[in-house]
Write a protein that holds these residues in place. Structure first.
Motif, PDB file in Angstrom:
ATOM      1  N   ALA A  33     -61.895 -20.074   9.146  1.00 37.46           N
ATOM      2  CA  ALA A  33     -61.570 -18.758   9.680  1.00 37.46           C
ATOM      3  C   ALA A  33     -62.217 -18.625  11.058  1.00 37.46           C
ATOM      4  CB  ALA A  33     -62.083 -17.659   8.752  1.00 37.46           C
ATOM      5  N   VAL A  34     -61.416 -18.169  12.029  1.00 30.09           N
ATOM      6  CA  VAL A  34     -61.885 -18.110  13.404  1.00 30.09           C
ATOM      7  C   VAL A  34     -61.604 -16.726  13.982  1.00 30.09           C
ATOM      8  CG1 VAL A  34     -61.740 -19.168  15.683  1.00 30.09           C
ATOM      9  CG2 VAL A  34     -61.310 -20.550  13.652  1.00 30.09           C
ATOM     10  N   LEU A  62     -58.415 -14.577  12.804  1.00 29.81           N
ATOM     11  CA  LEU A  62     -58.701 -13.184  12.456  1.00 29.81           C
ATOM     12  C   LEU A  62     -58.923 -12.384  13.730  1.00 29.81           C
ATOM     13  CD1 LEU A  62     -61.165 -13.879   9.509  1.00 29.81           C
ATOM     14  CD2 LEU A  62     -58.736 -13.290   9.350  1.00 29.81           C
ATOM     15  N   TYR A  63     -58.081 -11.388  13.932  1.00 25.63           N
ATOM     16  CA  TYR A  63     -58.158 -10.593  15.158  1.00 25.63           C
ATOM     17  C   TYR A  63     -59.371  -9.670  15.105  1.00 25.63           C
ATOM     18  CZ  TYR A  63     -56.927  -7.124  18.693  1.00 25.63           C
ATOM     19  OH  TYR A  63     -56.950  -6.269  19.755  1.00 25.63           O
ATOM     20  N   MET A  64     -60.245  -9.786  16.114  1.00 23.93           N
ATOM     21  CA  MET A  64     -61.440  -8.961  16.225  1.00 23.93           C
ATOM     22  C   MET A  64     -61.435  -8.290  17.603  1.00 23.93           C
ATOM     23  SD  MET A  64     -63.124  -9.360  13.406  1.00 23.93           S
ATOM     24  CE  MET A  64     -63.105 -10.480  12.005  1.00 23.93           C
ATOM     25  N   PRO A  65     -60.922  -7.064  17.712  1.00 24.33           N
ATOM     26  CA  PRO A  65     -60.823  -6.411  19.016  1.00 24.33           C
ATOM     27  C   PRO A  65     -62.185  -6.115  19.622  1.00 24.33           C
ATOM     28  CG  PRO A  65     -60.356  -4.845  17.263  1.00 24.33           C
ATOM     29  CD  PRO A  65     -60.457  -6.194  16.616  1.00 24.33           C
ATOM     30  N   GLN A  75     -60.850  -0.817  10.580  1.00 27.02           N
ATOM     31  CA  GLN A  75     -59.533  -1.297  10.153  1.00 27.02           C
ATOM     32  C   GLN A  75     -59.415  -2.807  10.321  1.00 27.02           C
ATOM     33  OE1 GLN A  75     -56.917   1.081  12.570  1.00 27.02           O
ATOM     34  NE2 GLN A  75     -56.924   2.816  11.142  1.00 27.02           N
ATOM     35  N   SER A  76     -59.892  -3.312  11.471  1.00 24.53           N
ATOM     36  CA  SER A  76     -59.791  -4.755  11.714  1.00 24.53           C
ATOM     37  C   SER A  76     -60.699  -5.532  10.770  1.00 24.53           C
ATOM     38  CB  SER A  76     -60.136  -5.081  13.168  1.00 24.53           C
ATOM     39  OG  SER A  76     -61.494  -4.803  13.459  1.00 24.53           O
ATOM     40  N   HIS A  77     -61.895  -4.996  10.501  1.00 26.03           N
ATOM     41  CA  HIS A  77     -62.808  -5.664   9.574  1.00 26.03           C
ATOM     42  C   HIS A  77     -62.226  -5.707   8.156  1.00 26.03           C
ATOM     43  CE1 HIS A  77     -66.311  -4.421  12.418  1.00 26.03           C
ATOM     44  NE2 HIS A  77     -65.697  -5.493  12.835  1.00 26.03           N
ATOM     45  N   GLN A  78     -61.627  -4.599   7.739  1.00 33.08           N
ATOM     46  CA  GLN A  78     -61.054  -4.538   6.405  1.00 33.08           C
ATOM     47  C   GLN A  78     -59.867  -5.502   6.264  1.00 33.08           C
ATOM     48  OE1 GLN A  78     -62.333  -3.013   3.807  1.00 33.08           O
ATOM     49  NE2 GLN A  78     -60.695  -3.794   2.476  1.00 33.08           N
ATOM     50  N   LYS A  79     -59.011  -5.524   7.289  1.00 33.17           N
ATOM     51  CA  LYS A  79     -57.849  -6.411   7.248  1.00 33.17           C
ATOM     52  C   LYS A  79     -58.292  -7.872   7.186  1.00 33.17           C
ATOM     53  CE  LYS A  79     -53.558  -7.598   9.640  1.00 33.17           C
ATOM     54  NZ  LYS A  79     -52.656  -7.293  10.780  1.00 33.17           N
ATOM     55  N   ALA A  80     -59.297  -8.221   8.008  1.00 32.38           N
ATOM     56  CA  ALA A  80     -59.789  -9.602   8.026  1.00 32.38           C
ATOM     57  C   ALA A  80     -60.419  -9.973   6.683  1.00 32.38           C
ATOM     58  CB  ALA A  80     -60.801  -9.781   9.154  1.00 32.38           C
ATOM     59  N   ALA A  81     -61.193  -9.042   6.112  1.00 28.32           N
ATOM     60  CA  ALA A  81     -61.820  -9.302   4.814  1.00 28.32           C
ATOM     61  C   ALA A  81     -60.764  -9.509   3.729  1.00 28.32           C
ATOM     62  CB  ALA A  81     -62.740  -8.142   4.440  1.00 28.32           C
TER      63      ALA A  81
END
Length: 233
Positions: A33-34, A62-65, A75-81
Protein backbone atom coordinates in the motif's frame (compact mmCIF):
# COMPACT_ATOMS: atom_id res chain seq x y z
CA UNK A 1 2.91 -14.38 6.75
CA UNK A 2 0.04 -13.26 8.97
CA UNK A 3 -2.83 -11.40 7.35
CA UNK A 4 -2.06 -8.08 8.98
CA UNK A 5 -1.45 -4.44 8.15
CA UNK A 6 2.20 -3.49 8.57
CA UNK A 7 2.99 0.22 8.80
CA UNK A 8 6.58 0.28 7.58
CA UNK A 9 8.89 3.24 8.12
CA UNK A 10 11.24 3.46 5.13
CA UNK A 11 13.35 6.24 6.65
CA UNK A 12 13.75 9.83 5.47
CA UNK A 13 15.14 9.34 1.97
CA UNK A 14 18.36 7.31 1.78
CA UNK A 15 17.31 3.74 0.99
CA UNK A 16 20.39 2.41 2.80
CA UNK A 17 18.77 3.56 6.05
CA UNK A 18 15.91 1.08 5.62
CA UNK A 19 15.97 -1.65 8.26
CA UNK A 20 16.42 -5.33 7.53
CA UNK A 21 13.03 -5.97 9.09
CA UNK A 22 11.35 -3.45 6.80
CA UNK A 23 12.95 -5.04 3.73
CA UNK A 24 11.94 -8.55 4.82
CA UNK A 25 8.30 -7.65 5.42
CA UNK A 26 8.05 -5.75 2.13
CA UNK A 27 9.36 -8.83 0.32
CA UNK A 28 6.97 -11.19 2.10
CA UNK A 29 3.78 -9.08 2.03
CA UNK A 30 1.03 -10.00 -0.43
CA UNK A 31 0.67 -6.41 -1.58
CA UNK A 32 2.15 -2.97 -1.01
CA UNK A 33 0.00 0.00 0.00
CA UNK A 34 1.42 3.35 -1.07
CA UNK A 35 0.18 6.83 -0.16
CA UNK A 36 -0.32 9.18 -3.09
CA UNK A 37 -0.74 12.97 -2.85
CA UNK A 38 -2.50 15.41 -5.16
CA UNK A 39 0.73 15.66 -7.17
CA UNK A 40 0.68 11.85 -7.56
CA UNK A 41 3.99 11.65 -5.70
CA UNK A 42 4.84 8.32 -4.08
CA UNK A 43 8.01 9.25 -2.23
CA UNK A 44 8.05 6.25 0.13
CA UNK A 45 7.67 3.91 -2.87
CA UNK A 46 10.57 5.58 -4.67
CA UNK A 47 12.77 5.00 -1.62
CA UNK A 48 11.77 1.38 -1.06
CA UNK A 49 12.14 0.30 -4.69
CA UNK A 50 15.87 1.07 -4.46
CA UNK A 51 16.26 -1.54 -1.72
CA UNK A 52 13.66 -4.12 -2.77
CA UNK A 53 12.61 -5.42 -6.18
CA UNK A 54 8.98 -4.29 -6.35
CA UNK A 55 8.47 -4.94 -10.05
CA UNK A 56 6.30 -8.01 -9.41
CA UNK A 57 4.45 -6.66 -6.38
CA UNK A 58 0.76 -5.81 -6.42
CA UNK A 59 0.31 -2.14 -5.54
CA UNK A 60 -2.61 -0.51 -3.73
CA UNK A 61 -2.46 3.28 -4.22
CA UNK A 62 -4.20 5.22 -1.45
CA UNK A 63 -5.07 8.85 -2.07
CA UNK A 64 -3.91 11.09 0.80
CA UNK A 65 -4.75 14.75 0.07
CA UNK A 66 -2.40 17.45 1.36
CA UNK A 67 -4.96 19.44 3.31
CA UNK A 68 -5.87 20.40 6.87
CA UNK A 69 -9.61 20.20 6.28
CA UNK A 70 -10.64 17.79 9.04
CA UNK A 71 -13.65 16.45 7.16
CA UNK A 72 -11.72 15.75 3.94
CA UNK A 73 -8.94 14.07 5.92
CA UNK A 74 -11.35 11.89 7.89
CA UNK A 75 -13.08 10.78 4.68
CA UNK A 76 -9.82 9.92 2.93
CA UNK A 77 -8.50 8.07 5.98
CA UNK A 78 -11.70 6.06 6.30
CA UNK A 79 -11.78 5.18 2.60
CA UNK A 80 -8.12 4.08 2.67
CA UNK A 81 -8.68 2.00 5.82
CA UNK A 82 -11.67 0.28 4.19
CA UNK A 83 -9.63 -0.60 1.09
CA UNK A 84 -6.98 -2.13 3.32
CA UNK A 85 -9.54 -4.05 5.37
CA UNK A 86 -11.00 -5.47 2.16
CA UNK A 87 -7.61 -7.09 1.61
CA UNK A 88 -7.33 -8.31 5.20
CA UNK A 89 -10.74 -9.97 4.85
CA UNK A 90 -9.22 -12.01 2.03
CA UNK A 91 -6.48 -13.16 4.41
CA UNK A 92 -3.83 -11.06 2.66
CA UNK A 93 -0.97 -9.17 4.30
CA UNK A 94 -0.53 -5.48 3.49
CA UNK A 95 2.70 -3.49 3.81
CA UNK A 96 1.98 0.24 3.98
CA UNK A 97 5.07 2.33 3.15
CA UNK A 98 5.54 5.58 5.03
CA UNK A 99 8.38 8.07 5.30
CA UNK A 100 10.53 8.21 8.40
CA UNK A 101 8.98 6.38 11.34
CA UNK A 102 5.26 5.50 11.38
CA UNK A 103 4.84 6.74 14.96
CA UNK A 104 6.06 10.31 14.24
CA UNK A 105 3.61 12.65 12.46
CA UNK A 106 2.67 9.92 10.00
CA UNK A 107 -0.60 9.85 8.08
CA UNK A 108 -0.40 6.09 8.34
CA UNK A 109 -1.30 6.08 12.03
CA UNK A 110 -4.87 7.20 11.27
CA UNK A 111 -5.35 4.08 9.15
CA UNK A 112 -3.58 1.93 11.74
CA UNK A 113 -6.01 3.01 14.46
CA UNK A 114 -9.07 2.45 12.27
CA UNK A 115 -7.92 -1.04 11.33
CA UNK A 116 -7.25 -1.92 14.97
CA UNK A 117 -10.63 -0.52 16.06
CA UNK A 118 -12.31 -2.74 13.46
CA UNK A 119 -10.73 -5.80 15.07
CA UNK A 120 -7.97 -6.50 12.57
CA UNK A 121 -4.26 -7.00 13.19
CA UNK A 122 -2.04 -3.94 12.57
CA UNK A 123 1.61 -3.56 13.48
CA UNK A 124 4.19 -0.76 13.49
CA UNK A 125 7.60 -1.37 11.91
CA UNK A 126 9.94 1.45 13.02
CA UNK A 127 12.13 3.43 10.65
CA UNK A 128 14.90 6.01 11.01
CA UNK A 129 13.28 9.39 11.87
CA UNK A 130 14.18 12.35 9.67
CA UNK A 131 15.64 14.34 12.55
CA UNK A 132 18.11 11.55 13.39
CA UNK A 133 19.24 11.42 9.76
CA UNK A 134 19.49 15.22 9.69
CA UNK A 135 21.64 15.29 12.84
CA UNK A 136 23.94 12.70 11.25
CA UNK A 137 24.09 14.71 8.01
CA UNK A 138 25.04 17.81 10.02
CA UNK A 139 27.54 15.74 12.00
CA UNK A 140 26.12 17.02 15.28
CA UNK A 141 24.46 15.43 18.33
CA UNK A 142 20.81 16.13 19.04
CA UNK A 143 21.21 16.21 22.79
CA UNK A 144 23.85 15.51 25.40
CA UNK A 145 23.87 14.81 29.12
CA UNK A 146 20.65 16.07 30.70
CA UNK A 147 19.57 18.18 27.70
CA UNK A 148 15.93 17.64 26.67
CA UNK A 149 14.87 17.16 23.05
CA UNK A 150 11.67 18.78 21.75
CA UNK A 151 9.96 17.70 18.51
CA UNK A 152 7.69 20.45 17.18
CA UNK A 153 5.36 20.64 14.13
CA UNK A 154 6.45 24.14 13.12
CA UNK A 155 4.01 24.60 10.24
CA UNK A 156 1.03 24.96 12.55
CA UNK A 157 -0.01 28.44 13.57
CA UNK A 158 0.59 29.37 17.16
CA UNK A 159 3.04 30.81 19.62
CA UNK A 160 6.79 30.57 19.18
CA UNK A 161 7.23 30.15 22.92
CA UNK A 162 8.87 26.78 22.33
CA UNK A 163 11.97 28.60 21.09
CA UNK A 164 12.65 29.71 24.65
CA UNK A 165 12.57 26.16 25.99
CA UNK A 166 15.82 24.62 27.16
CA UNK A 167 17.58 21.93 25.17
CA UNK A 168 17.39 21.17 21.45
CA UNK A 169 14.34 22.01 19.34
CA UNK A 170 13.59 19.99 16.20
CA UNK A 171 11.20 21.90 13.94
CA UNK A 172 9.47 19.61 11.48
CA UNK A 173 7.03 20.30 8.66
CA UNK A 174 7.87 24.01 8.51
CA UNK A 175 7.07 24.17 4.78
CA UNK A 176 4.84 27.14 3.98
CA UNK A 177 5.52 28.70 7.38
CA UNK A 178 9.28 28.67 6.95
CA UNK A 179 9.59 32.42 6.33
CA UNK A 180 7.74 33.14 9.61
CA UNK A 181 9.87 30.62 11.50
CA UNK A 182 13.02 32.11 10.00
CA UNK A 183 12.01 35.67 10.98
CA UNK A 184 11.29 34.52 14.54
CA UNK A 185 14.68 32.84 14.77
CA UNK A 186 16.32 36.03 13.52
CA UNK A 187 14.42 38.21 15.99
CA UNK A 188 15.48 35.95 18.87
CA UNK A 189 19.13 35.94 17.75
CA UNK A 190 19.08 32.16 17.30
CA UNK A 191 20.41 31.98 13.74
CA UNK A 192 23.92 31.06 14.86
CA UNK A 193 22.46 28.09 16.76
CA UNK A 194 20.26 26.85 13.90
CA UNK A 195 20.82 24.53 10.93
CA UNK A 196 18.43 22.99 8.40
CA UNK A 197 18.35 20.16 5.89
CA UNK A 198 15.79 19.91 3.10
CA UNK A 199 14.95 16.48 1.66
CA UNK A 200 17.61 14.68 3.68
CA UNK A 201 19.00 11.68 1.79
CA UNK A 202 17.03 12.47 -1.37
CA UNK A 203 18.47 13.64 -4.72
CA UNK A 204 17.13 17.14 -3.97
CA UNK A 205 18.87 17.39 -0.58
CA UNK A 206 20.07 20.83 0.48
CA UNK A 207 22.02 21.60 3.65
CA UNK A 208 21.93 25.00 5.34
CA UNK A 209 24.45 25.61 8.09
CA UNK A 210 23.22 29.21 8.02
CA UNK A 211 19.46 29.45 7.45
CA UNK A 212 19.84 33.04 6.29
CA UNK A 213 20.90 31.45 3.01
CA UNK A 214 17.54 29.65 2.68
CA UNK A 215 15.19 31.80 0.63
CA UNK A 216 11.43 31.63 0.13
CA UNK A 217 9.33 28.59 1.02
CA UNK A 218 11.07 25.52 2.36
CA UNK A 219 10.29 21.99 1.20
CA UNK A 220 7.68 20.04 3.14
CA UNK A 221 10.53 17.61 3.85
CA UNK A 222 12.58 20.16 5.79
CA UNK A 223 13.93 19.70 9.29
CA UNK A 224 15.37 22.55 11.36
CA UNK A 225 17.54 21.94 14.40
CA UNK A 226 17.79 24.75 16.95
CA UNK A 227 20.39 24.20 19.63
CA UNK A 228 20.10 25.71 23.10
CA UNK A 229 21.78 29.10 23.00
CA UNK A 230 25.07 29.07 24.83
CA UNK A 231 25.45 31.74 27.49
CA UNK A 232 28.87 33.35 27.38
CA UNK A 233 30.34 34.22 30.75
Amino acid sequence: MNAALYGIGVGPGDFELMTLKAIRIIKEADLIAVPRTDEKEMTAWNIAKQAVDLSQKEILELYMPMTRDAQILAQSHQKAAELIMDQLKQNRSVAFLTLGDPSIYSTYIYLHNRVLDAGYDARLIPGVPSFCAVAARLNTPLCEGAQPLHIIPASYEGSFDYLSWGGTKVLMKSGKEFSNVKEELLSRDLVEDTQMVECCGMPTERVYHDIRNAKGKASYFSTIIVKEKEITK
